[in-house]
Design a protein around this motif. Sequence first.
Motif, PDB file in Angstrom:
ATOM      1  N   PRO A  92      42.994  42.330  30.177  1.00 22.09           N
ATOM      2  CA  PRO A  92      43.836  42.078  31.536  1.00 22.09           C
ATOM      3  C   PRO A  92      45.097  41.177  30.887  1.00 22.09           C
ATOM      4  N   GLU A  93      46.200  41.156  31.692  1.00 25.54           N
ATOM      5  CA  GLU A  93      47.464  40.389  31.344  1.00 25.54           C
ATOM      6  C   GLU A  93      47.052  39.093  30.779  1.00 25.54           C
ATOM      7  N   TRP A  94      45.906  38.202  31.382  1.00 28.30           N
ATOM      8  CA  TRP A  94      45.819  36.720  30.826  1.00 28.30           C
ATOM      9  C   TRP A  94      45.086  36.664  29.635  1.00 28.30           C
ATOM     10  N   ALA A  95      44.814  37.769  29.243  1.00 32.13           N
ATOM     11  CA  ALA A  95      43.940  37.604  27.897  1.00 32.13           C
ATOM     12  C   ALA A  95      44.752  37.211  26.613  1.00 32.13           C
ATOM     13  N   TRP A  96      45.945  38.001  26.503  1.00 30.91           N
ATOM     14  CA  TRP A  96      46.836  37.362  25.491  1.00 30.91           C
ATOM     15  C   TRP A  96      47.309  35.955  25.486  1.00 30.91           C
ATOM     16  N   PRO A  97      47.680  35.636  26.445  1.00 34.63           N
ATOM     17  CA  PRO A  97      47.853  34.004  26.661  1.00 34.63           C
ATOM     18  C   PRO A  97      46.681  33.402  26.356  1.00 34.63           C
ATOM     19  N   ALA A  98      45.614  33.797  26.462  1.00 29.48           N
ATOM     20  CA  ALA A  98      44.508  32.937  26.565  1.00 29.48           C
ATOM     21  C   ALA A  98      43.969  32.915  24.940  1.00 29.48           C
ATOM     22  N   TYR A  99      44.274  34.220  24.247  1.00 24.53           N
ATOM     23  CA  TYR A  99      43.895  34.090  22.887  1.00 24.53           C
ATOM     24  C   TYR A  99      45.166  33.256  22.204  1.00 24.53           C
ATOM     25  N   ALA A 100      46.089  33.188  22.520  1.00 21.54           N
ATOM     26  CA  ALA A 100      47.252  32.405  21.972  1.00 21.54           C
ATOM     27  C   ALA A 100      46.745  30.946  22.204  1.00 21.54           C
ATOM     28  N   ALA A 101      46.375  30.500  23.327  1.00 24.76           N
ATOM     29  CA  ALA A 101      45.861  29.085  23.570  1.00 24.76           C
ATOM     30  C   ALA A 101      44.872  28.629  22.675  1.00 24.76           C
ATOM     31  N   VAL A 102      43.638  29.551  22.640  1.00 18.39           N
ATOM     32  CA  VAL A 102      42.348  29.477  21.782  1.00 18.39           C
ATOM     33  C   VAL A 102      42.893  29.135  20.257  1.00 18.39           C
ATOM     34  N   PHE A 103      43.634  30.041  19.800  1.00 20.26           N
ATOM     35  CA  PHE A 103      44.087  30.130  18.407  1.00 20.26           C
ATOM     36  C   PHE A 103      44.883  29.150  18.073  1.00 20.26           C
TER      37      PHE A 103
END
Length: 180
Positions: free
Chosen positions: A60-71
């Motif tokens: 989903p669209e929110w996954a990439w910003p979530a990855y960016a936040a986690v990393f």
Amino acid sequence: MHGPASPGWLLVALCAATGAYCLLRMRRGDEEQRRAAGGEALMGFGMAAMAVPAAAFTPPEWAWPAYAAVFGVAALRALWAARTSAHHLHHLVGASAMVYMAVVMAASPGTGHGHGAAGVPLLTGVLLLYFAGYVLVSGVRLLPVAGTGGGGVAWSDRPELARACRLSMGIGMLAMLLTM
């Protein structure tokens, strides 16, 4: 990541297995070794998730910003830990590379899973050079040294297995960066 599905699944399997081994390493050693193994487990599982072929799953669209936040948080933690251990500088570079790839994939047109993704060529090139050098150095560290043996050491405490995991994650990072 884009590209043929078979290499993508092999990368997923390699990174997930590496992450699982790093989780096992967290049960042993001193606090510093457990932290390093935890960071490596996060990288392994994160790389596995990002490498799932787009034909199998479009996040989903929110996954990439979530990855960016986690990393991004992992990069800040590695920056803080680098005060006491130079090994954490590598974790900082790895986590920052994951943030970079997640941001590029979030901004890419289409599926957002690497299709048409194009990062900053200079930054991608610098990261490729860094990880190519890291892979070469890690490979040399795996060469056997005369007089060393693993007698009586638990398999989760074997330093050569930890080095092999770091080597495989470096190779995985190279593969992911090459698709950008």
